[in-house]
Scaffold this active site. Structure first.
Site, PDB file in Angstrom:
ATOM      1  N   LYS A 105     -14.796  -5.167  11.150  1.00 46.83           N
ATOM      2  CA  LYS A 105     -15.638  -3.990  10.873  1.00 46.83           C
ATOM      3  C   LYS A 105     -14.740  -2.776  10.675  1.00 46.83           C
ATOM      4  O   LYS A 105     -13.628  -2.722  11.212  1.00 46.83           O
ATOM      5  CB  LYS A 105     -16.573  -3.709  12.055  1.00 46.83           C
ATOM      6  CG  LYS A 105     -17.449  -4.883  12.438  1.00 46.83           C
ATOM      7  CD  LYS A 105     -18.824  -4.778  11.847  1.00 46.83           C
ATOM      8  CE  LYS A 105     -19.703  -5.928  12.295  1.00 46.83           C
ATOM      9  NZ  LYS A 105     -20.791  -6.208  11.438  1.00 46.83           N
ATOM     10  N   SER A 147     -17.767 -14.465  -1.996  1.00 44.44           N
ATOM     11  CA  SER A 147     -18.341 -13.116  -2.098  1.00 44.44           C
ATOM     12  C   SER A 147     -17.867 -12.444  -3.370  1.00 44.44           C
ATOM     13  O   SER A 147     -16.734 -12.677  -3.829  1.00 44.44           O
ATOM     14  CB  SER A 147     -17.899 -12.282  -0.895  1.00 44.44           C
ATOM     15  OG  SER A 147     -18.257 -10.927  -1.085  1.00 44.44           O
ATOM     16  N   TYR A 199     -10.602  -9.030   3.554  1.00 48.70           N
ATOM     17  CA  TYR A 199     -11.772  -9.882   3.322  1.00 48.70           C
ATOM     18  C   TYR A 199     -11.822 -10.293   1.845  1.00 48.70           C
ATOM     19  O   TYR A 199     -12.017 -11.465   1.525  1.00 48.70           O
ATOM     20  CB  TYR A 199     -13.032  -9.107   3.717  1.00 48.70           C
ATOM     21  CG  TYR A 199     -14.326  -9.847   3.481  1.00 48.70           C
ATOM     22  CD1 TYR A 199     -14.722 -10.891   4.309  1.00 48.70           C
ATOM     23  CD2 TYR A 199     -15.180  -9.486   2.424  1.00 48.70           C
ATOM     24  CE1 TYR A 199     -15.924 -11.562   4.088  1.00 48.70           C
ATOM     25  CE2 TYR A 199     -16.379 -10.151   2.202  1.00 48.70           C
ATOM     26  CZ  TYR A 199     -16.747 -11.187   3.037  1.00 48.70           C
ATOM     27  OH  TYR A 199     -17.941 -11.851   2.822  1.00 48.70           O
TER      28      TYR A 199
HETATM   29  N1  LIG Z   1     -24.005 -10.612   4.684  1.00 49.35           N
HETATM   30  C1  LIG Z   1     -23.537 -10.322   3.491  1.00 49.35           C
HETATM   31  O1  LIG Z   1     -23.902  -9.295   2.899  1.00 49.35           O
HETATM   32  C2  LIG Z   1     -22.565 -11.261   2.801  1.00 49.35           C
HETATM   33  C3  LIG Z   1     -22.170 -10.960   1.492  1.00 49.35           C
HETATM   34  C4  LIG Z   1     -21.293 -11.815   0.839  1.00 49.35           C
HETATM   35  C5  LIG Z   1     -20.837 -12.958   1.478  1.00 49.35           C
HETATM   36  N2  LIG Z   1     -21.233 -13.215   2.761  1.00 49.35           N
HETATM   37  C6  LIG Z   1     -20.730 -14.445   3.389  1.00 49.35           C
HETATM   38  O2  LIG Z   1     -21.811 -15.193   3.904  1.00 49.35           O
HETATM   39  C7  LIG Z   1     -21.369 -16.030   4.983  1.00 49.35           C
HETATM   40  C8  LIG Z   1     -22.307 -15.886   6.157  1.00 49.35           C
HETATM   41  O3  LIG Z   1     -22.216 -14.567   6.649  1.00 49.35           O
HETATM   42  P1  LIG Z   1     -23.436 -13.799   7.318  1.00 49.35           P
HETATM   43  O4  LIG Z   1     -23.717 -12.619   6.482  1.00 49.35           O
HETATM   44  O5  LIG Z   1     -24.524 -14.747   7.657  1.00 49.35           O
HETATM   45  O6  LIG Z   1     -22.706 -13.246   8.620  1.00 49.35           O
HETATM   46  P2  LIG Z   1     -22.933 -13.519  10.189  1.00 49.35           P
HETATM   47  O7  LIG Z   1     -24.346 -13.354  10.551  1.00 49.35           O
HETATM   48  O8  LIG Z   1     -21.885 -12.705  10.838  1.00 49.35           O
HETATM   49  O9  LIG Z   1     -22.583 -15.072  10.331  1.00 49.35           O
HETATM   50  C9  LIG Z   1     -21.289 -15.560  10.190  1.00 49.35           C
HETATM   51  C10 LIG Z   1     -21.268 -16.958  10.750  1.00 49.35           C
HETATM   52  O10 LIG Z   1     -19.925 -17.476  10.630  1.00 49.35           O
HETATM   53  C11 LIG Z   1     -19.536 -17.905  11.927  1.00 49.35           C
HETATM   54  N3  LIG Z   1     -18.097 -17.906  12.128  1.00 49.35           N
HETATM   55  C12 LIG Z   1     -17.228 -16.864  12.107  1.00 49.35           C
HETATM   56  N4  LIG Z   1     -15.993 -17.288  12.404  1.00 49.35           N
HETATM   57  C13 LIG Z   1     -16.087 -18.630  12.614  1.00 49.35           C
HETATM   58  C14 LIG Z   1     -15.169 -19.646  12.962  1.00 49.35           C
HETATM   59  N5  LIG Z   1     -13.871 -19.392  13.190  1.00 49.35           N
HETATM   60  N6  LIG Z   1     -15.612 -20.918  13.076  1.00 49.35           N
HETATM   61  C15 LIG Z   1     -16.913 -21.216  12.867  1.00 49.35           C
HETATM   62  N7  LIG Z   1     -17.840 -20.292  12.574  1.00 49.35           N
HETATM   63  C16 LIG Z   1     -17.419 -19.021  12.440  1.00 49.35           C
HETATM   64  C17 LIG Z   1     -20.243 -16.975  12.881  1.00 49.35           C
HETATM   65  O11 LIG Z   1     -20.207 -17.481  14.201  1.00 49.35           O
HETATM   66  P3  LIG Z   1     -20.268 -16.502  15.498  1.00 49.35           P
HETATM   67  O12 LIG Z   1     -21.710 -16.219  15.737  1.00 49.35           O
HETATM   68  O13 LIG Z   1     -19.629 -17.316  16.560  1.00 49.35           O
HETATM   69  O14 LIG Z   1     -19.488 -15.266  15.148  1.00 49.35           O
HETATM   70  C18 LIG Z   1     -21.611 -16.990  12.241  1.00 49.35           C
HETATM   71  O15 LIG Z   1     -22.287 -18.175  12.543  1.00 49.35           O
HETATM   72  C19 LIG Z   1     -19.930 -15.595   5.269  1.00 49.35           C
HETATM   73  O16 LIG Z   1     -19.030 -16.497   4.682  1.00 49.35           O
HETATM   74  C20 LIG Z   1     -19.841 -14.237   4.597  1.00 49.35           C
HETATM   75  O17 LIG Z   1     -18.519 -13.906   4.245  1.00 49.35           O
HETATM   76  C21 LIG Z   1     -22.083 -12.404   3.425  1.00 49.35           C
END
Ligand SMILES: NC(=O)c1ccc[n+]([C@@H]2O[C@H](COP(=O)([O-])OP(=O)(O)OC[C@H]3O[C@@H](n4cnc5c(N)ncnc54)[C@H](OP(=O)(O)O)[C@@H]3O)[C@@H](O)[C@H]2O)c1
Length: 277
Positions: A105, A147, A199
């Site tokens: 963050k 992303s 990122y």
């Molecule tokens: N939200 C957006 O606007 C956005 C945009 C573009 C791409 N993305 C991509 O979408 C995907 C999902 O993100 P999200 O938005 O749903 O975010 P999120 O709610 O923060 O979820 C991220 C997930 O990844 C898990 N994670 C992180 N580090 C890990 C590790 N070392 N081993 C296993 N799991 C791990 C987290 O587990 P914990 O709960 O333990 O942390 C959580 O389950 C990510 O790849 C992100 O980069 C998101």
């Protein structure tokens, strides 16, 4: 219920694994796949959070086979443990959604932080994929949740971009990832043409890996694509964003469930459409 495929080619024995499915987009992808009647393996680095997610998905999709196993993709031991369990207890994988992702963050920036970010989004995703590949049976699908923050346009140096897109093997990609980290350590990453985003670079590496893998698996019945979920209201975005987590999961699930005759490989997708890399 949303329509994901013109042909229902899967059944209750079709296995889908979703990394980081305890919350956010991964949770929604796992829930939707369970509702579509597949066997779904929910994974989480935290056991308690993973089991809570498992219970919620079981409640949302009564009758579906939903399993849980711990998985931290930044930990090679956890990946090996998971792959061994998959081999012994589940047997095969048809769908792998590489959703787990990490971003610092605020303005956090540094070589160790870059290593951590690459460690999850690029190396971890690659290591999990390599560990599960021997279990993947055609018509198999790998969906890498990347992303738009990692589009090639973030690289302003044409020379660097040429080296990145010219990398033909994973050791070459690894070398470039290490170069990014060492240039941050040396304080000259911008002068070397790297963008100022850990990122973004980690997702760019993931996208480049997706293309390499798609090429390698082209004739082996494994379809590999990357996608961007859009800006979603999850913990990663501090609950800002224009889409819900379920809306963000839509394209990933759609790619995972495309009928074999229609499923193309080596694309970058958003909102169920091919977008440029
Ligand atoms: N939200 C957006 O606007 C956005 C945009 C573009 C791409 N993305 C991509 O979408 C995907 C999902 O993100 P999200 O938005 O749903 O975010 P999120 O709610 O923060 O979820 C991220 C997930 O990844 C898990 N994670 C992180 N580090 C890990 C590790 N070392 N081993 C296993 N799991 C791990 C987290 O587990 P914990 O709960 O333990 O942390 C959580 O389950 C990510 O790849 C992100 O980069 C998101």
């Amino acid at each position: 219920m949303e329509s994901y495929s013109t042909t229902k080619w899967w059944d209750a024995d079709t296995v889908a694994v979703v990394s980081g499915s305890n919350k956010g987009i991964g949770f929604e992808a796992a829930r939707i796949l369970a509702e579509q009647g597949l066997t779904v393996v929910v994974t989480s680095r935290n056991e308690d959070l993973g089991k809570e997610a498992l219970a919620k998905i079981q409640a949302a999709a009564p009758g579906a086979k939903v399993l849980f196993h711990q998985l931290d993709i930044a930990d090679p031991f956890s990946i090996a443990n998971f792959a061994q369990w998959m081999k012994g207890s589940v047997g095969s994988v048809t769908i792998l959604i590489n959703n787990a992702g990490f971003a610092y963050k605020g303005n956090t920036f540094g070589p160790e932080e870059a290593k951590t970010t690459l460690g999850v989004n690029y190396y971890g995703t690659r290591q999990l994929t390599e560990a599960l590949l021997p279990l993947m049976k055609p018509p198999a699908r790998i969906v890498n949740v990347s992303s738009r923050a990692g589009l090639r346009s973030i690289v302003r140096s044409p020379e660097l971009l040429k080296r990145l897109t010219g990398a033909a093997t994973t050791p070459q990609l690894d070398e470039l990832a290490e170069e990014f980290v060492s240039s941050i350590r040396a304080g000259n990453h911008m002068a070397k043409g790297w963008p100022d985003t850990m990122y973004g670079v980690s997702k760019l590496m993931l996208s480049l890996y997706t293309l390499q893998l798609a090429g390698q698996l082209k004739d082996k019945g494994v379809v590999v694509n990357a996608m961007c979920p859009g800006w979603c209201r999850t913990d990663m975005s501090s609950k800002r964003g224009t889409k819900s987590a379920a809306e963000g999961a839509d394209t990933a699930v759609w790619l995972a469930l495309r009928p074999p005759a229609e499923a193309s490989t080596g694309g970058f997708w958003g909102e169920r459409s091919a977008i440029g890399w």
